[in-house]
Design an enzyme around this catalytic site. Structure first.
Site, PDB file in Angstrom:
ATOM      1  N   THR A  94      76.830  23.951  10.275  1.00 33.39           N
ATOM      2  CA  THR A  94      77.626  25.136   9.938  1.00 33.39           C
ATOM      3  C   THR A  94      78.857  25.111  10.843  1.00 33.39           C
ATOM      4  O   THR A  94      78.750  25.315  12.057  1.00 33.39           O
ATOM      5  CB  THR A  94      76.824  26.424  10.149  1.00 33.39           C
ATOM      6  OG1 THR A  94      75.702  26.422   9.256  1.00 33.39           O
ATOM      7  CG2 THR A  94      77.682  27.650   9.842  1.00 33.39           C
ATOM      8  N   LYS A 169      78.596  29.347   3.078  1.00 37.72           N
ATOM      9  CA  LYS A 169      77.640  29.619   4.156  1.00 37.72           C
ATOM     10  C   LYS A 169      78.042  30.879   4.919  1.00 37.72           C
ATOM     11  O   LYS A 169      77.179  31.650   5.370  1.00 37.72           O
ATOM     12  CB  LYS A 169      77.557  28.418   5.103  1.00 37.72           C
ATOM     13  CG  LYS A 169      76.586  28.599   6.273  1.00 37.72           C
ATOM     14  CD  LYS A 169      75.153  28.807   5.807  1.00 37.72           C
ATOM     15  CE  LYS A 169      74.187  29.043   6.977  1.00 37.72           C
ATOM     16  NZ  LYS A 169      73.944  27.840   7.767  1.00 37.72           N
ATOM     17  N   LYS A 237      77.518  32.329  16.882  1.00 37.33           N
ATOM     18  CA  LYS A 237      78.477  31.246  16.615  1.00 37.33           C
ATOM     19  C   LYS A 237      78.931  31.315  15.163  1.00 37.33           C
ATOM     20  O   LYS A 237      80.134  31.234  14.865  1.00 37.33           O
ATOM     21  CB  LYS A 237      77.835  29.888  16.917  1.00 37.33           C
ATOM     22  CG  LYS A 237      78.772  28.688  16.772  1.00 37.33           C
ATOM     23  CD  LYS A 237      78.729  28.033  15.406  1.00 37.33           C
ATOM     24  CE  LYS A 237      77.427  27.272  15.190  1.00 37.33           C
ATOM     25  NZ  LYS A 237      77.435  26.523  13.900  1.00 37.33           N
TER      26      LYS A 237
END
Length: 288
Positions: A94, A169, A237
């Site tokens: 990701t 995502k 994150k």
């Protein structure tokens, strides 16, 4: 069967590479911590390498599942010179959509294919081979990689051009942040109202309130157990990437920004490695 390389053998990458090996693909692996690579090789059919380039040399597809943008760029820069023309680099990390577009251009210049292909499903999905993959890239590249990814993915969708997988995502993480916060508040409210949480969940979980998070996390949230998946540090994150992208595209993400702050509170409580359902912990704190 494909000749593959897998870079990054963490809680996601290790099981994914294992599924590739069990499906009959040739698998070469590299991990920054060599002990983890050796442990993987003891449990799976495959060869370990001490460098990214060594693992990537001669592979049809090089998969990467590492930490963040910087790590992905380092892996690509090490792998690309060793990859044969026509080979494909698939990034399951990701990371940012901007990096995906950058690496797609650099791959094309070298005669390589590229997919940004982040996954959803967590550690359990990786271990059972039931991950969801959302990809960005060229249709022909996706068609070539899709049969190989079936070893560890139950659902695979090409969203659009390079960067689209990462953007999808981000949509996924926005949804999760809102759902988990709602569930945390609901369970906190039920406890304060002296309700039997199990009966409440049985009553509402087959209706409009139902979610994967409710089905799989309500009990552990009530019990204060938070070692069942994706860590808060990693969620922050990811939400950082979401908020950076929102600054670029003008999206208004008030709830996401708020929940990111709540996760910061959980980190301050010592919950950096707790899973994302730990949002309830900040609500259950004794009043100051």
């Amino acid at each position: 069967m494909a000749k593959t390389a897998f870079i990054g053998l963490g809680v996601m990458g290790g099981p994914m590479a294992g599924h590739l090996a069990r499906a009959g693909h040739v698998v070469s692996v590299f991990n920054r911590t060599e002990e983890k690579a050796r442990d993987w090789a003891q449990k799976n059919e495959g060869r370990t390498y001490s460098t990214v380039a060594g693992a990537a040399e001669g592979a049809d597809i090089v998969f990467a599942c590492v930490g963040a943008d910087r790590d992905v760029r380092e892996v690509f820069e090490a792998a690309a010179p060793a990859m044969r023309k026509g080979a494909i680099f698939v990034d399951h990390t990701t990371a940012s959509a901007g990096l995906a577009r950058e690496l797609a251009e650099r791959a094309e210049e070298r005669g390589l294919g590229f997919l940004d292909a982040p996954v959803s499903g967590g550690q359990a999905g990786a271990e059972t081979g039931r991950l969801t993959v959302m990809a960005g890239g060229a249709p022909g590249v996706f068609a070539e990689v899709e049969p190989v990814m079936r070893a560890y993915a139950a659902n695979m969708t090409l969203i659009g051009p390079a960067g689209s997988g990462q953007l999808a995502k981000m949509v996924n993480q926005i949804c999760i942040a809102g759902v988990v916060q709602g569930l945390a508040e609901a369970l906190h409210f039920a406890k304060r109202a002296d309700l039997d949480a199990e009966k409440v969940i049985a009553a509402i979980s087959k209706g409009a309130a139902q979610s994967w998070q409710m089905e799989n996390r309500w009990k552990t949230m009530v019990d204060g157990k938070f070692d069942f998946g994706f860590a808060v540090d990693w969620m922050r994150k990811d939400l950082g990437l979401v908020l950076e992208e929102a600054e670029l595209n003008g999206a208004q993400l008030e709830l996401t920004r708020l929940v990111d702050g709540f996760y910061a509170d959980v980190q301050a409580m010592g919950g950096k490695r707790w899973d994302t359902s730990s949002l309830i912990a900040r609500l259950e704190r004794p009043p100051r």
